[in-house]
Structures are given as structure tokens and as C-alpha cells.
Design an enzyme around this catalytic site. Sequence first.
Site, PDB file in Angstrom:
ATOM      1  N   GLU A 105       4.095  -2.148  13.079  1.00 40.63           N
ATOM      2  CA  GLU A 105       2.864  -2.177  12.290  1.00 40.63           C
ATOM      3  C   GLU A 105       1.602  -2.091  13.150  1.00 40.63           C
ATOM      4  O   GLU A 105       0.621  -1.480  12.752  1.00 40.63           O
ATOM      5  CB  GLU A 105       2.840  -3.420  11.405  1.00 40.63           C
ATOM      6  CG  GLU A 105       4.009  -3.491  10.424  1.00 40.63           C
ATOM      7  CD  GLU A 105       4.135  -2.271   9.528  1.00 40.63           C
ATOM      8  OE1 GLU A 105       3.189  -1.456   9.471  1.00 40.63           O
ATOM      9  OE2 GLU A 105       5.204  -2.103   8.890  1.00 40.63           O
ATOM     10  N   HIS A 164      -0.748   6.454   8.819  1.00 41.50           N
ATOM     11  CA  HIS A 164       0.008   5.235   9.144  1.00 41.50           C
ATOM     12  C   HIS A 164       1.502   5.442   8.849  1.00 41.50           C
ATOM     13  O   HIS A 164       2.362   5.174   9.691  1.00 41.50           O
ATOM     14  CB  HIS A 164      -0.563   4.079   8.314  1.00 41.50           C
ATOM     15  CG  HIS A 164       0.133   2.764   8.493  1.00 41.50           C
ATOM     16  ND1 HIS A 164      -0.472   1.691   9.105  1.00 41.50           N
ATOM     17  CD2 HIS A 164       1.375   2.348   8.142  1.00 41.50           C
ATOM     18  CE1 HIS A 164       0.380   0.668   9.114  1.00 41.50           C
ATOM     19  NE2 HIS A 164       1.498   1.039   8.528  1.00 41.50           N
ATOM     20  N   GLU A 165       1.794   5.954   7.659  1.00 40.52           N
ATOM     21  CA  GLU A 165       3.196   6.118   7.267  1.00 40.52           C
ATOM     22  C   GLU A 165       3.875   7.208   8.097  1.00 40.52           C
ATOM     23  O   GLU A 165       5.036   7.079   8.464  1.00 40.52           O
ATOM     24  CB  GLU A 165       3.316   6.423   5.771  1.00 40.52           C
ATOM     25  CG  GLU A 165       2.719   5.361   4.856  1.00 40.52           C
ATOM     26  CD  GLU A 165       3.129   3.940   5.201  1.00 40.52           C
ATOM     27  OE1 GLU A 165       4.292   3.733   5.602  1.00 40.52           O
ATOM     28  OE2 GLU A 165       2.292   3.031   5.088  1.00 40.52           O
ATOM     29  N   HIS A 201       4.893   5.982  11.422  1.00 45.60           N
ATOM     30  CA  HIS A 201       6.130   5.193  11.355  1.00 45.60           C
ATOM     31  C   HIS A 201       7.382   6.066  11.519  1.00 45.60           C
ATOM     32  O   HIS A 201       8.448   5.551  11.855  1.00 45.60           O
ATOM     33  CB  HIS A 201       6.237   4.494   9.998  1.00 45.60           C
ATOM     34  CG  HIS A 201       5.595   3.147   9.945  1.00 45.60           C
ATOM     35  ND1 HIS A 201       5.768   2.192  10.914  1.00 45.60           N
ATOM     36  CD2 HIS A 201       4.790   2.581   9.005  1.00 45.60           C
ATOM     37  CE1 HIS A 201       5.104   1.093  10.572  1.00 45.60           C
ATOM     38  NE2 HIS A 201       4.495   1.306   9.423  1.00 45.60           N
ATOM     39  N   GLY A 235       0.824  -1.203   0.000  1.00 48.57           N
ATOM     40  CA  GLY A 235       0.000   0.000   0.000  1.00 48.57           C
ATOM     41  C   GLY A 235       0.856   1.250   0.000  1.00 48.57           C
ATOM     42  O   GLY A 235       0.641   2.185  -0.766  1.00 48.57           O
ATOM     43  N   ALA A 236       1.856   1.261   0.887  1.00 47.59           N
ATOM     44  CA  ALA A 236       2.749   2.404   1.038  1.00 47.59           C
ATOM     45  C   ALA A 236       3.942   1.942   1.858  1.00 47.59           C
ATOM     46  O   ALA A 236       3.891   0.885   2.472  1.00 47.59           O
ATOM     47  CB  ALA A 236       2.032   3.548   1.753  1.00 47.59           C
ATOM     48  N   MET A 237       5.000   2.749   1.844  1.00 44.57           N
ATOM     49  CA  MET A 237       6.211   2.357   2.580  1.00 44.57           C
ATOM     50  C   MET A 237       6.838   3.573   3.228  1.00 44.57           C
ATOM     51  O   MET A 237       7.033   4.612   2.591  1.00 44.57           O
ATOM     52  CB  MET A 237       7.190   1.687   1.600  1.00 44.57           C
ATOM     53  CG  MET A 237       8.530   1.314   2.211  1.00 44.57           C
ATOM     54  SD  MET A 237       8.360   0.088   3.547  1.00 44.57           S
ATOM     55  CE  MET A 237       9.745   0.565   4.578  1.00 44.57           C
ATOM     56  N   GLU A 238       7.178   3.389   4.517  1.00 42.91           N
ATOM     57  CA  GLU A 238       7.575   4.517   5.355  1.00 42.91           C
ATOM     58  C   GLU A 238       9.042   4.909   5.252  1.00 42.91           C
ATOM     59  O   GLU A 238       9.634   5.365   6.229  1.00 42.91           O
ATOM     60  CB  GLU A 238       7.260   4.185   6.818  1.00 42.91           C
ATOM     61  CG  GLU A 238       8.143   3.078   7.452  1.00 42.91           C
ATOM     62  CD  GLU A 238       7.563   1.680   7.355  1.00 42.91           C
ATOM     63  OE1 GLU A 238       6.725   1.443   6.467  1.00 42.91           O
ATOM     64  OE2 GLU A 238       7.952   0.827   8.167  1.00 42.91           O
TER      65      GLU A 238
END
Length: 1023
Positions: free
Chosen positions: A473, A450-451, A454, A414-417
Site C-alpha cells: 500500500e 494505484h491499482e 499493485h 475505494g478500489a481493489m487490485e
Amino acid sequence: MFTSSTERFDFSNMDDYPGEGKRPPPRTDGSVCHISIAAGFILTLLSLAIAVGVGIIVNFAGNNKNVTCSCLCEPSPQTTNAPGYIPSACKALALEGNQEICGLCPDSTVTSTHSTTSAAPTDTTEVTKPTEPPIITDDIRLPDNMKPYHYDITIRPELYNDKPETFTFSGRVDIFMNCIKATKNITVHSGSQVITQTPSVRLVNNTGGRADPGVIGTARDDARQFLIIMLDTYLTIGEQYSLTLHFTANLTDNLIGLYLSSYYSEEANATKYLAVTQLQHTYARFTFPCFDEPALKAKFAITLEREPQIFTLSNMPLLRSDNLTDGYIADVYDTTVIMPTYLVAFAFCDFLNVTNKTSNNVEFSVFSRPEYINQTTFALEEGIKMLDAFENYFNISYTLPKLDNIALPDFYYGAMENWGLVTYREAYLLYEPGMTTTSYLIFIAEIIAHELAHMWFGNIVSPVWWDDIWLNEGFATFLSYLGVEMVLPEWKMMDLITTDVIQRVMDVDSYESTVPIYRMAYTPRQIGDLFDSITYSKGASVIRMMWFFLGEETFRRGLEGYLKEQMFGNVAHDDLWVALQKQAQLDGRTGFDVKTVMDTWIKQKNFPVVNVTRHGNQLKLTQQRFLLGATNTTDSEGYSWEIPFTYTTQQKLDFNQTTSDITWIRKDSSETTIDSVTPDQGWVIGNIRQYGYYRVNYDTENWQAIVRQLMNDHTKIHVINRGVLISDSWALAKAGLISMEIAWDMLIYLRNETEYMPWDNADRELDYIDMMLTGRAAYGDFERFVVTQIEGRSLNVPIYDDRPVQQRSLSRLIFSLACKHHVPECIERSLEMFDAWRTNGTLIPPDIKGTVMCTAVREGGETEWDYLYSRYLNGPVSETGLALAALGCSSRPWIINRYLEYSLQSDKIRKQDTRNAILSVLRNPVAFYMGWKFLMMNWRQMTLDNAVDGNHLNDIIRVATQGMYTDFELSQVMHLKNNIHPQEVELSGFDRAIDRIMVNMEWEEQNYPFVEEWLKTNVGHTA
Ligand SMILES: [Zn+2]
């Protein structure tokens, strides 16, 4: 596994590999060593070979483990100690759990395996042979002799022609390391597709003209993705060395490491290419050789070389751009803070951006392909507010001077931090009013939060090993709801988390085959498996429970203290318990011990059901493990939890409770009593607002009183608890703990329910019944029942809907139920809207667009399907996900089969979308068996080619099998698992699927006649 790995090993080259001590294995309770039998066997062979001449091999047993010590050193004063000295010293060290034979000789080793035999604890020079075939499982850790502290990385992709199959990238890395233990080789991670040239090693701070170590050879261990550099001399403890490697690899669209993405630009009438990274979990090694473990943090100085027409991005701000003699430009980036390899990121692209500053002067940007730049406003504005909100919440500033967010056309997750450069799927970052659905809007906000969460949880503080990845997570998931709540309070995200997250994962967590939050993972495949709903959603659920029982402010201050204390470090969950306990004591919160409570939730799978019964003026509370298919379990003893129980009564109607209202149900007490209830107080409801991760059961009388309350005036019960009562009653009925009749009765009041959350919970149960009744005689009555429940509701939805988001979500849900169950008005309107959209471009209200598309494809033919497919390819980003799901709705076999074939062709369906394309067919009852046949025929290839990654394969198995309930279907799944699936590819989804089918079989046998009868009676009654 052992066979292939031994074939790869050239023992003549091994010297002392891998015999220099391992990095400590992941922590476990009650055991010390986790080096595999395979390693033991290799070492044993190795030791045998070497012990012929020199060295000493010792094997003994004790403390439930066999230990083999092999001293591989050349004859030296150290090895000529008195006989017995080394063996006894070695044994003492090993039994203390010390893997290092320290100064006895520099390259001795200890390996241990859990012993299941009762070998006598004697010292002996005899080497025992393994009694079972060795397999590689957990032996994947790097040796612990070198620790990196800085990387210089230069990368240059070649992606400047129109032949993507020729694209490559090359680069150079200098890894600066401290020598922790004397060693003659350096082991780094390096994916097999990364080709390296002869490395060199230098002594840093070389004074006095000492010679640099010479490289005498390299070896690959592809099973562990290791590159081993062998040296002609021992590196010295305390010295610093640099390792230089030049490397090259193909730049492909495999979505991991540094990969190729593309999009079609209408303006240029050409395909544009970009190169971006996805390095979590273990993909940094596919981009540059490195020490790819989360605790091996270092600083990274990155230089990206490019042609002038594109630009680059990385974690840090650009320092300068140098013109190179060959016409390329080298973008030199500032050095990062200390961080793990998986957070490194860079991108080569031609995107546009919008930028603004946060109140703390952080430069916050959103990047997209040029044509989507007007869809970045929401992400920019709300993202900035969220970063501000998190800074205030943690009372810790964001670490870096800038934060870029980039929307990528191809992205697996979905996405990456990535620190300073967060990557997203386009559909999860870009918002277009009048086009994007409310569900996506909520999801976009949530995923940005969410990201950003993180940046603190995961980036500032990272887990020691992947087994504690839930600390990243679970927290990011919980904080995503809290983050959106802080910025957009009217969305009521902290209510929505109950139905979105908690109820959903409780379904998953109700089976024997589920796993605990905290669990071991060794291989990359096992590490990938950790990124599942138990880690994310159950993690978030138990964190929310902790937030409740600690009290919001104690929780917040505890987190602040924890982050400040552990800044830039690596942690295990016990570190968090200590910090929160300390804060609880400071704030005078008593009645619990954080570790005692939380260990019961993270180390045990499943969850409890609290049984509430009334005895006069007392409530008696007992707990038991909640399990679907409990009759089949062989593991029924010893499960118990520390439960923060809350309740209210018909008289009190108190749905605003705090930590002081908690009654603790202890894990070791058989019954808990509450005295203050009088018999005439009517119903009791437990688990107020579902702060606890458990279900509640009552006696039949109480359930009936609740049903009456819902029928008479449901608003007396808090909306969250209305949803929970539906989920609890259905789960308990499925488990055989209450009658099915109560569960069905609980749904009747819904025709008066105007809130989204109870409907969402009910919809999940209706979905289950739908699957179980599909193709059965009772389905007609079921469909009439559903239609009756939504009768009289408006199917009008505006294009620009400014009602509260949950009202919009309810309209979407009702419209979808109406079309799914063939309400004529819904079908007619859908066909009209689709036609007007196709022919004139008339907008469809976004929240019902998915249903309109699905209905038109279901009722229509090739024209509708082809049009929708063209929208998937070329339509706005807000439509691609909806189109993908609706393309599977067709009722024409040849169209379905064509779609399935497309799903494995990346020029037809983007690789990131393969899973969703297949799922959309599997969710269509008419097409299901075509989808299933396709899977059986293509499964092996899909798995071996890595066309679909493990988590996506698990999703496909789950959806394919969730409605199966016959012996025939079970045997097919067993056949897929045992005969078709390549056995060398581990996959957890099969066991869960089989578990689920068994539960379905039991449900069908025990409940179908009742359901058929209940529907006949009730539909007849109300129709
Ligand atoms: Zn995350």
C-alpha cells in the site's frame, strides 16, 4: 475470549488439533514464538488429558520463554527412547526457535509464551497453570502441515427473482495440496456463514490402488474461522492430496466475500442485481473454503455458472462457455498465475464495456452499468497509458493477457487490485466532463494508477504476512503519484503529494497514540486496522524519501531487480532493503546503509523535528522526537532517526537539490555541524521540497526573516516549501516549541498567494482553529480574518474549466471558504445557482457544486434537502458523493435527525455511504451534538451488527472528537469507550481520540487568550 473458544471446542473431537505445529507466526525482532497463552492453556489441558496414559509432557523455562512440549503419539518405538531423550531434544529444538519437533513423533507440539516470571530453568514433568486469564490474541495461523498449490472452483449464484432476501450462492472447491508434515487432519479457513457438506479427500497420483484417506468428522473453530477435517489416517509427507468441499451461503449486501449489489435501471424500469467479490483482506474464506493467508499462493481455475441473460468476469480470459442441462451456462476461465487467495475475483452482471489494447497488446477494458458507459473514456485512455508507463518504469511486462476495470454501484473500499479484474466504486472510475469535479478527476487518475501499480507491487510480489502490507500500500500510494506524473505531467502530482499525502499523515503521526508503519497484526480486525493512513501515506512518504536519497534511477533499478528476483514470491521488508542496497553499491551511492536508515522510519512511530541554529559560520543540527502533548508522555526515551537533511539560504535560493546535497543526521550522534554558512546569508530553510519526512525548527530570528521574505516576495521560496513552512510553524506552535505568533504571522502573506498548495496547507490549520473557536467569543474576529485573507478574489468559476488543475482546486477552496464564512456574494450566488439547477436543470460548475449544495441546504429547508436527496438516489454518479456530504449541512434539527436515521437504513443510504453520511453531520457545527447523541445511542448496535466496519468506525470517532477540548466531552468519549462500546470488538480509534482531546485541552488552556488577542489586533488593523 478464552471462555467462548473453549465452549466451542469439543475436546473429545480434538484428537491432535491444533497440535501439529503452526505456520510460523509473523516475524518480530528479538522474539521467536507468538503462540497465545490461550493456545498454551488449551494445549496444557489437552496434554493433561492425554498424558494420563501415554505421551510425555515437558515444561521448562529458558531464553525468556516457557515452553510446553506435548508428545501426543500413541505408544510406539519412537516414544520408548531412553528417558530424557525426547524432553532434551524437544527443548533444544524449541529454544532454537524451531516449532517442529520433527521426527520425534509426528504429532508433537511446542508452544511458548513470553515469560515475565523468573522461573528456574529446570526440566520437569509438572504442568504449570497459567497465571492470568488466557485470551485469544495471535493464535490465528493455519497449521503448516499442508500447502495448497491449485484450486478448482465452481460458483453459482441464484439472484434471478425480485426477492433479494432469498438470494444464495453455492459451489464446489477442489483444493490440491502438498503434505509438508504428517497429519491426521486438514485445517482450512471457512467463514461461519459458508455451510459445507461432508468433504472428501483423495490421494493425487494414486498408483498401486492405495486407499484414499477417510473423513471421520469435521469441526469448526469459529474464533479462528477454521474448518477442521479429521481423517482416519495420517497423510504422508511428500504426497499430494485433494480436498473436495461443496458449500452454500446466503448472497447478501454485506460488501465482503461474494456479495450482492444492485442498481435501478431506468431503461428497464426495474432493479438490476449483480454479484461481485471483495476478498481482501480475509474475505476469500467467506466465499469458498481455502487457505486464506497471503503466503499460501496457488493457481486458481474458476468456473462461473449463470443464467443466459447475464455474463461473468474473472481474473483470467474466458476459455469457453458450456451449456448445462438445467439451462445454465458454465463459463470456464483460464487458470491464473500463482497468487494469494485475496486476489481472486469474479463478477456476475449485465454491464457494458469499452476495450482497447495497450502497446504491449494487453486487452484493457472498462465496464460499467449501461447508462454510465459514456463516462468510461477517461479511465480507458489514461489507464492504458498508465499501464504502458508502469511497464516501461519497471521494465517488466504486465503479467496477464487482459485487464478489466469495473465500476460497482456498491463497494466498501475505494478500489481493489484483483489481478486482471480491478474493482472500483463508480465515483472513483467514471469521469464526465462538465460534471465531475477536479478533485474527483485527480482522484480517479490516482486511484487507477494505484491499482495498476499493485499489478507489480502486491500481485507479482506479495508480503509474507500482513505486517508488511505497507510494501503493497505504501508503494501503490507513492507510485500512484509517480504514475499520474508520467502520464499527465502538467498536473504536477509529485509536488502535490506533499500536501495531499505527507502533510496530512504527519498530523496523524504527531501523537503518542500513533503506530509504526511496520507492526504486528493477528486477528482479522487487527489486519483490517493495518489499512490506515500510516500504512498508505506514511509508507508513501518514507518511500519518497528513499527515492530522493538513493537517486531516482538507482531507486528505479533497485525496484526492477527486486521484482525480478522475487517474482511470484513472498517478501518481507528486509528483502527490499537488500535489493536497494545492492543497487546503491553498483551505482556508487555511499553515505548510507538502506536498512539502517529505513528501519528507523518504519519501526518507530512518530517522526523527528530537526532543530537548526546558527553559530557564526556554522549550522548546528540536532534532532528530537516531535510530539503533540509531549508533557503527558511516559515514553520519551530512545527515539532517533537517520535523517537526510537538506537546506538552502537566502543567498543561494537553491531549491533543486539531489542526493549529493544531503547532510546525514545520524541516529546516534547528538549534534551535526555544517560549516559553509556565512552569518550574513539571511534566512535558512531546511528540508528542500519536503523530500524528508520530518519537520524543521529554527531560532526566532530565522523564523522572522522567513516571514519577512514571504511578505516581501514569497516567490523566492519554492511553492512546496511555502506550504511546508505553514504546516511546520503551526505544528511546532501547537507543540509549544515556537510561539503561536510566528504561526499566525505566517498566514498574513496568503492574501498575495496565488498557488494552491500553500493555501491547502493553510486551510487545514484554519480548519483546526475553526473547530477550536466554534461557539467562542473570538470566532467573529476569526471569521473576519479569513474573509480579509480572501478579499478581492474572484468567485467566478466556469463550467468547463481548462485552467491547470491546481488553479481549479484553488478556486474551489476560496469559494468554499467564502460561503463557509458567510460572504454575502457567495451565499447569494449559491442560492441562485441551486435554484436554477433545481428548477431548470442549469448546470453548476462542478468544482463549486459541493459548496453550492451545502450552502443551499444550510440556508434552505425541506424542499432543498429533499431535492438533493433525490439527486443522491437518482442523480449522476458525479453528484452522489457531493450530495451525501451536503445533506449533513442542514440547520434544521428534524431534517438532521431524519438523515441520521436514514444513514443506517440501506434502502435509504447505501451501506458503503453510511460513514460519509454520519461524517457530514459531525462536520456541521450546528448539527454536531445531534450527530454525537445519535452515535451514543446507536453505537453498540452499529458495531455489533457490523453495520459499519472497523476502519469506518475509526474515521467516525476521529471526526467526532477532533474538535473536543473540554473535560465534559472527554468524559463522554470515555463513557462511549468503556460502557457502550462492546468490549469484544477491538477498535484502535478510541485511544487516538482521547490523546487528541488531551492535546486540544492543553492547546485551549495555553493559547486561547493569545489567539483572541492576536485576532483582535490584526483584524482591527487590516479591516
Ligand atoms: Zn492499494
